[in-house]
Write a protein that holds these residues in place. Structure first.
Motif, short mmCIF file in Angstrom:
data_model
loop_
_atom_site.label_atom_id
_atom_site.label_comp_id
_atom_site.label_asym_id
_atom_site.label_seq_id
_atom_site.Cartn_x
_atom_site.Cartn_y
_atom_site.Cartn_z
N LEU A 1 -30.11 -37.75 1.43
CA LEU A 1 -30.62 -37.05 2.61
C LEU A 1 -30.79 -38.02 3.78
O LEU A 1 -30.48 -37.68 4.93
N ASN A 2 -31.25 -39.23 3.48
CA ASN A 2 -31.37 -40.24 4.54
C ASN A 2 -30.00 -40.58 5.13
O ASN A 2 -29.86 -40.80 6.33
N ASP A 3 -28.99 -40.65 4.27
CA ASP A 3 -27.63 -40.89 4.76
C ASP A 3 -27.18 -39.76 5.69
O ASP A 3 -26.54 -40.00 6.72
N LEU A 4 -27.51 -38.53 5.31
CA LEU A 4 -27.14 -37.38 6.15
C LEU A 4 -27.85 -37.44 7.49
O LEU A 4 -27.27 -37.10 8.54
N ARG A 5 -29.09 -37.87 7.50
CA ARG A 5 -29.86 -37.92 8.74
C ARG A 5 -29.28 -38.90 9.76
O ARG A 5 -29.42 -38.69 10.97
N ARG A 6 -28.63 -39.95 9.29
CA ARG A 6 -28.13 -40.98 10.20
C ARG A 6 -27.04 -40.40 11.11
O ARG A 6 -25.99 -39.96 10.63
N GLY A 7 -27.30 -40.39 12.39
CA GLY A 7 -26.32 -39.91 13.36
C GLY A 7 -26.21 -38.41 13.46
O GLY A 7 -25.39 -37.90 14.22
N PHE A 8 -27.05 -37.68 12.73
CA PHE A 8 -27.01 -36.22 12.76
C PHE A 8 -27.79 -35.75 13.98
O PHE A 8 -29.00 -35.94 14.07
N THR A 9 -27.11 -35.14 14.95
CA THR A 9 -27.76 -34.77 16.21
C THR A 9 -28.41 -33.40 16.14
O THR A 9 -29.18 -33.03 17.04
N GLY A 10 -28.11 -32.64 15.10
CA GLY A 10 -28.74 -31.34 14.93
C GLY A 10 -30.11 -31.48 14.30
O GLY A 10 -30.79 -32.50 14.45
N VAL A 11 -30.51 -30.45 13.56
CA VAL A 11 -31.85 -30.42 12.96
C VAL A 11 -31.70 -30.31 11.45
O VAL A 11 -30.88 -29.52 10.94
N LEU A 12 -32.48 -31.09 10.71
CA LEU A 12 -32.52 -31.02 9.25
C LEU A 12 -33.96 -30.72 8.83
O LEU A 12 -34.87 -31.46 9.17
N LEU A 13 -34.15 -29.63 8.12
CA LEU A 13 -35.49 -29.18 7.74
C LEU A 13 -35.61 -29.12 6.22
O LEU A 13 -34.73 -28.58 5.53
N THR A 14 -36.71 -29.66 5.72
CA THR A 14 -37.04 -29.53 4.31
C THR A 14 -38.42 -28.87 4.21
O THR A 14 -39.15 -28.79 5.20
N PRO A 15 -38.78 -28.35 3.03
CA PRO A 15 -40.07 -27.67 2.90
C PRO A 15 -41.22 -28.52 3.42
O PRO A 15 -41.33 -29.70 3.14
N GLY A 16 -42.06 -27.89 4.24
CA GLY A 16 -43.19 -28.57 4.84
C GLY A 16 -42.96 -29.00 6.27
O GLY A 16 -43.92 -29.28 7.00
N ASP A 17 -41.69 -29.05 6.69
CA ASP A 17 -41.40 -29.44 8.08
C ASP A 17 -41.81 -28.33 9.04
O ASP A 17 -41.76 -27.14 8.70
N PRO A 18 -42.20 -28.70 10.27
CA PRO A 18 -42.48 -27.67 11.29
C PRO A 18 -41.25 -26.80 11.50
O PRO A 18 -40.13 -27.30 11.51
N SER A 19 -41.45 -25.53 11.63
CA SER A 19 -40.43 -24.49 11.84
C SER A 19 -39.61 -24.18 10.59
O SER A 19 -38.75 -23.29 10.62
N TYR A 20 -39.86 -24.87 9.47
CA TYR A 20 -39.13 -24.55 8.24
C TYR A 20 -39.37 -23.10 7.84
O TYR A 20 -38.42 -22.36 7.52
N GLU A 21 -40.62 -22.66 7.82
CA GLU A 21 -40.93 -21.30 7.40
C GLU A 21 -40.25 -20.27 8.28
O GLU A 21 -39.68 -19.28 7.80
N GLU A 22 -40.29 -20.51 9.59
CA GLU A 22 -39.64 -19.58 10.52
C GLU A 22 -38.13 -19.53 10.27
O GLU A 22 -37.52 -18.47 10.28
N ARG A 23 -37.54 -20.69 10.05
CA ARG A 23 -36.09 -20.78 9.92
C ARG A 23 -35.57 -20.24 8.59
O ARG A 23 -34.41 -19.84 8.49
N ARG A 24 -36.41 -20.23 7.55
CA ARG A 24 -35.89 -19.86 6.23
C ARG A 24 -35.77 -18.34 6.06
O ARG A 24 -35.04 -17.87 5.18
N HIS A 25 -36.47 -17.55 6.87
CA HIS A 25 -36.47 -16.10 6.69
C HIS A 25 -35.17 -15.48 7.20
O HIS A 25 -34.61 -15.91 8.21
N VAL A 26 -34.72 -14.44 6.51
CA VAL A 26 -33.55 -13.69 6.93
C VAL A 26 -33.96 -12.26 7.24
O VAL A 26 -35.12 -11.87 7.08
N PHE A 27 -33.01 -11.47 7.71
CA PHE A 27 -33.31 -10.12 8.21
C PHE A 27 -33.91 -9.23 7.13
O PHE A 27 -34.83 -8.45 7.38
N ASN A 28 -33.38 -9.30 5.91
CA ASN A 28 -33.84 -8.45 4.83
C ASN A 28 -35.05 -9.09 4.15
O ASN A 28 -34.94 -10.11 3.48
N ALA A 29 -36.22 -8.47 4.31
CA ALA A 29 -37.46 -9.03 3.75
C ALA A 29 -37.49 -8.98 2.23
O ALA A 29 -38.38 -9.58 1.62
N MET A 30 -36.55 -8.26 1.60
CA MET A 30 -36.47 -8.29 0.14
C MET A 30 -36.01 -9.67 -0.35
O MET A 30 -36.22 -10.01 -1.52
#
Length: 460
Positions: free
Chosen positions: A11-40
């Motif tokens: 994961l640290n290797d992936l982070r190097r030079g990655f200009t986008g966003v990488l989220l793992t559990p506990g990160d800010p906005s992780y909860e918002e980002r993980r949800h999809v349209f179907n609440a099931m």
């Protein structure tokens, strides 16, 4: 070295030079980002990767493969089956949502994470449009790749009919551009084969002149449904290709044109769209306007506004299905209308009959979409809040399909259904087409890395 340390090192290797966003559990906005349209669907991805370019998409895919994690690709997140999320790696394309219009060429380049609202708002100033989904928050990528049925399809064809090129990141990390002349087999496969072949990072779509659009939403009490459905059937049989829309049982909202006594209750409604001026539209709609509706909204309006008129709110539990009909005789009309009363009301659920024909039926064997021959689609589109209603909601949808099975074509638009088994996937593509698609899958994704979809298994 422990497997956990290996994971952190990768994961640290992936982070190097990655200009986008990488989220793992506990990160800010992780909860918002993980949800999809179907609440099931409730998944907790080990990693949500939001790349900014094709190279970062390839890196995120390579990370997931190296770590042995399941990979999901997210555009709009509207897959009712929950295919846009996983407990493994989600490659979330929503930062790649740019839209570039070339009005002279009547073409638009759309990022893989763009929604219909992004696309429609960009093309509207030029009085140009292409067939889009019926909900503004739908992702353009998944919509087009599944075929793309929308309000303008009878006039402009399915969304995939307007696909000019697509850029795809393969499981091996290559970026390929599929057109009728380069990677032409892949280009054919992307007309209905969905996300089986890799994340599509951009699509180029044909645009059509749309200087004016008129919509009418007519409302009746549910007991008038049979009469309305028969009249609508005859109306569509003689309607020009400029006419789209559908017959919809739904819960009436609190709108100025809805009689107070129908608000919050089941109603039968007809939406008519017309690619032209209101005066012409009223002439064409005359047979339906003479039926004596209880309420009506008729207006010339921007296409982007029409696209958001019936937007489905997020956060609901979803179950959808569909059946394509070769005929819609009186017996089928009666069964369709009767089953509407099994819907969960009040809720955003819809009990829908869509017409096809027009441009949808032309060149019907050109792509792997055997359902486009059928003149009608019934689409039970269920949304509700309470998990206790899950069984009832699913039984309503399945019951409607069973009722109308005597007139079913056997084919199905896969964007309209969830997990219904391999036979339904083959029915959605056609058996001969499926075999060809499996060979294409084997070339671009031999290990079935991209299997969170209506999956096409690679040919041996």
């Amino acid at each position: 070295m422990s497997s956990r340390m290996v994971h952190e090192s990768a994961l640290n290797d992936l982070r190097r030079g990655f200009t986008g966003v990488l989220l793992t559990p506990g990160d800010p906005s992780y909860e918002e980002r993980r949800h999809v349209f179907n609440a099931m669907i409730d998944r907790s991805p080990a990693l949500i990767a939001l790349p900014r370019n094709e190279a970062e998409v390839a890196r995120a895919v390579a990370y997931g493969r190296a770590e042995g994690l399941q990979i999901a690709v997210r555009g709009g997140g509207h897959s009712v089956a929950g295919n846009s999320t996983t407990d493994g790696v989600v490659v979330d394309l929503r930062l790649m949502n740019g839209v570039t219009v070339n009005p002279d060429a009547r073409a638009v380049r759309v990022g893989g994470g763009a929604t219909m609202a992004d696309l429609d708002r960009a093309t509207q100033p030029y009085a140009l449009a292409t067939t889009g989904g019926r909900v503004s928050t739908t992702g353009v990528g998944g919509f087009v790749l599944g075929g793309g049925s929308g309000w303008l399809e009878r006039a402009f064809g399915l969304a995939c009919d307007n696909l000019l090129a697509a850029e795809v990141v393969t499981a091996g990390g290559d970026l390929v551009r599929a057109t009728p002349h380069t990677h032409s087999e892949l280009f054919w496969a992307l007309h209905g084969g969905g996300g089986n072949f890799g994340p599509v990072t951009s699509l180029t779509l044909r645009l059509h002149p749309l200087p004016a659009l008129t919509a009418a939403l007519l409302v009746w009490p549910p007991e008038s449904g049979g009469e309305v459905a028969r009249a609508y059937r005859e109306f569509i049989a003689g309607a020009p290709d400029q006419v789209g829309g559908g017959l919809i049982y739904l819960t009436a909202g609190e709108e100025p044109f809805v009689p107070r006594g129908l608000v919050g209750k089941l109603v039968c409604a007809v939406l008519i769209t017309y690619t032209g001026q209101e005066a012409q539209a009223r002439e064409v709609m005359a047979p339906m306007l003479r039926l004596g509706h209880a309420g009506a909204m008729i207006a010339q309006l921007p296409y982007a506004q029409l696209q958001s008129m019936l937007d489905d709110p997020p956060g609901y539990r979803n179950y959808w299905s569909a059946e394509h009909l070769d005929a819609f005789p009186d017996d089928a009309v009666d069964l369709f209308c009767a089953r509407a009363h099994d819907m969960i009301v009040p809720s955003p659920s819809q009990h829908v009959l869509f017409p096809q024909g027009g441009a949808v039926a032309r060149d019907a064997d050109r792509y792997p979409l055997p359902w486009r021959h059928a003149p009608w689609i019934v689409h039970p589109f269920g949304l509700w809040n309470d998990p206790a209603d899950d069984t009832r909601g699913k039984q309503w949808a399945r019951g409607l399909r069973e009722d109308l099975s005597p007139w079913a074509s056997g084919a199905v638009y896969l964007n309209f259904i969830g997990h219904e088994g391999e036979d339904r996937i083959i029915a959605g593509l056609g058996r001969h087409n499926y075999q060809r698609l499996a060979r294409i899958k084997a070339h671009y994704d031999p290990d079935n890395t991209f299997r969170l979809n209506h999956n096409i298994k690679p040919a041996p």
